[in-house]
Design a protein around this motif. Structure first.
Motif, PDB file in Angstrom:
ATOM      1  N   ARG A  64       0.816  -1.231   0.000  1.00  0.00           N
ATOM      2  CA  ARG A  64       0.000   0.000   0.000  1.00  0.00           C
ATOM      3  C   ARG A  64       0.842   1.271   0.000  1.00  0.00           C
ATOM      4  O   ARG A  64       0.506   2.272   0.650  1.00  0.00           O
ATOM      5  CB  ARG A  64      -0.949   0.019   1.197  1.00  0.00           C
ATOM      6  N   TRP A  86       0.670 -11.485  16.211  1.00  0.00           N
ATOM      7  CA  TRP A  86      -0.452 -10.556  16.021  1.00  0.00           C
ATOM      8  C   TRP A  86      -0.672  -9.741  17.292  1.00  0.00           C
ATOM      9  O   TRP A  86      -0.990  -8.549  17.239  1.00  0.00           O
ATOM     10  CB  TRP A  86      -1.733 -11.318  15.642  1.00  0.00           C
ATOM     11  N   CYS A 104      -1.352  -0.020   8.557  1.00  0.00           N
ATOM     12  CA  CYS A 104      -2.189  -0.948   7.770  1.00  0.00           C
ATOM     13  C   CYS A 104      -1.651  -2.362   7.991  1.00  0.00           C
ATOM     14  O   CYS A 104      -0.436  -2.585   7.885  1.00  0.00           O
ATOM     15  CB  CYS A 104      -2.129  -0.580   6.289  1.00  0.00           C
ATOM     16  N   TRP A 105      -2.531  -3.276   8.300  1.00  0.00           N
ATOM     17  CA  TRP A 105      -2.086  -4.662   8.487  1.00  0.00           C
ATOM     18  C   TRP A 105      -1.645  -5.247   7.160  1.00  0.00           C
ATOM     19  O   TRP A 105      -2.279  -5.018   6.128  1.00  0.00           O
ATOM     20  CB  TRP A 105      -3.220  -5.508   9.084  1.00  0.00           C
ATOM     21  N   GLY A 106      -0.577  -6.030   7.201  1.00  0.00           N
ATOM     22  CA  GLY A 106      -0.029  -6.603   5.967  1.00  0.00           C
ATOM     23  C   GLY A 106      -0.290  -8.095   5.852  1.00  0.00           C
ATOM     24  O   GLY A 106       0.654  -8.883   5.780  1.00  0.00           O
ATOM     25  N   GLY A 107      -1.574  -8.467   5.796  1.00  0.00           N
ATOM     26  CA  GLY A 107      -1.912  -9.892   5.643  1.00  0.00           C
ATOM     27  C   GLY A 107      -1.338 -10.477   4.353  1.00  0.00           C
ATOM     28  O   GLY A 107      -0.805 -11.593   4.349  1.00  0.00           O
ATOM     29  N   PHE A 108      -1.426  -9.704   3.255  1.00  0.00           N
ATOM     30  CA  PHE A 108      -0.875 -10.192   1.985  1.00  0.00           C
ATOM     31  C   PHE A 108       0.645 -10.309   2.072  1.00  0.00           C
ATOM     32  O   PHE A 108       1.253 -11.212   1.499  1.00  0.00           O
ATOM     33  CB  PHE A 108      -1.221  -9.238   0.838  1.00  0.00           C
ATOM     34  N   THR A 148     -15.391   5.249  10.877  1.00  0.00           N
ATOM     35  CA  THR A 148     -16.430   4.438  10.240  1.00  0.00           C
ATOM     36  C   THR A 148     -17.379   3.919  11.326  1.00  0.00           C
ATOM     37  O   THR A 148     -17.022   3.890  12.510  1.00  0.00           O
ATOM     38  CB  THR A 148     -15.829   3.235   9.501  1.00  0.00           C
TER      39      THR A 148
END
Ligand SMILES: Cc1cc2nc3c(=O)[nH]c(=O)nc-3n(C[C@H](O)[C@H](O)[C@H](O)COP(=O)(O)O)c2cc1C
Length: 158
Positions: A64, A86, A104-108, A148
């Motif tokens: 990202r 985690w 931002c979490w980097g799962g990918f 949100t």
């Protein structure tokens, strides 16, 4: 910061050098494009199907465009190797956000790093460890005027 069974064997890699981040970005994008063109990605990871166009366009769907990342790894034999990384990076996430950074979490990125020995060497992941979690961070690109409002998650009180 808790670890399962007080194992305390996490290892962290902080990448803050712009050229290194760019190298990870470039190499991952190259591998992803190859996986898309051969159809392997769509077969092995159906969850990635919605990103095919972005991958072929060269969008950085993995990092990202973040300037920095922190990678947490644990020994493969650690008693709570799934949870520890985690938990650790969730603490880091709160610390970063409290100090004005965007995250931002980097799962990918976890998938990418698990797949490639070259990446693990470049990250200096200790022998016998495996990558558990990745958090991307840097100065926030946007300032959100409001948060949100996701649907409340159900909770049973017994
Ligand atoms: C385990 C995990 C992995 C994630 N991996 C990614 C990722 O690889 N790329 C990404 O852009 N966002 C990733 N996210 C972020 C989520 O897609 C989502 O944007 C985030 O949890 C914020 O949710 P919210 O919009 O409900 O606040 C991940 C989040 C979690 C919890």
């Amino acid at each position: 910061m808790p670890t399962g069974c007080n194992d305390h064997q996490l290892h962290f890699t902080l990448v803050r050098d712009a050229e290194r981040m760019e190298w990870f970005r470039r190499e991952t994008a190259k591998k992803l494009r190859l996986l898309v063109r051969t159809g392997i990605l769509q077969t092995l990871y159906p969850v990635f199907r919605r990103y095919v166009d972005e991958i072929l366009r060269g969008d950085d769907i993995v990092f990202r465009n973040a300037p920095c990342m922190i990678v947490a790894s644990t020994p493969r034999k650690a008693p709570c190797k799934e949870a520890d990384p985690w938990i650790a990076l969730s603490y880091f996430d709160l610390l970063a956000q409290a100090n004005g950074l965007g995250t931002c979490w980097g799962g990918f990125a976890v998938h990418a790093f698990k797949l490639s020995r070259g990446f693990q060497r470049a990250l200096k992941i200790p022998k016998g460890h495996s990558v558990g979690a990745v958090l991307l961070f840097g100065p926030p690109a946007f300032k959100y005027p409001r948060v949100t409002h996701p649907r409340p998650m159900p909770m049973d009180i017994l």
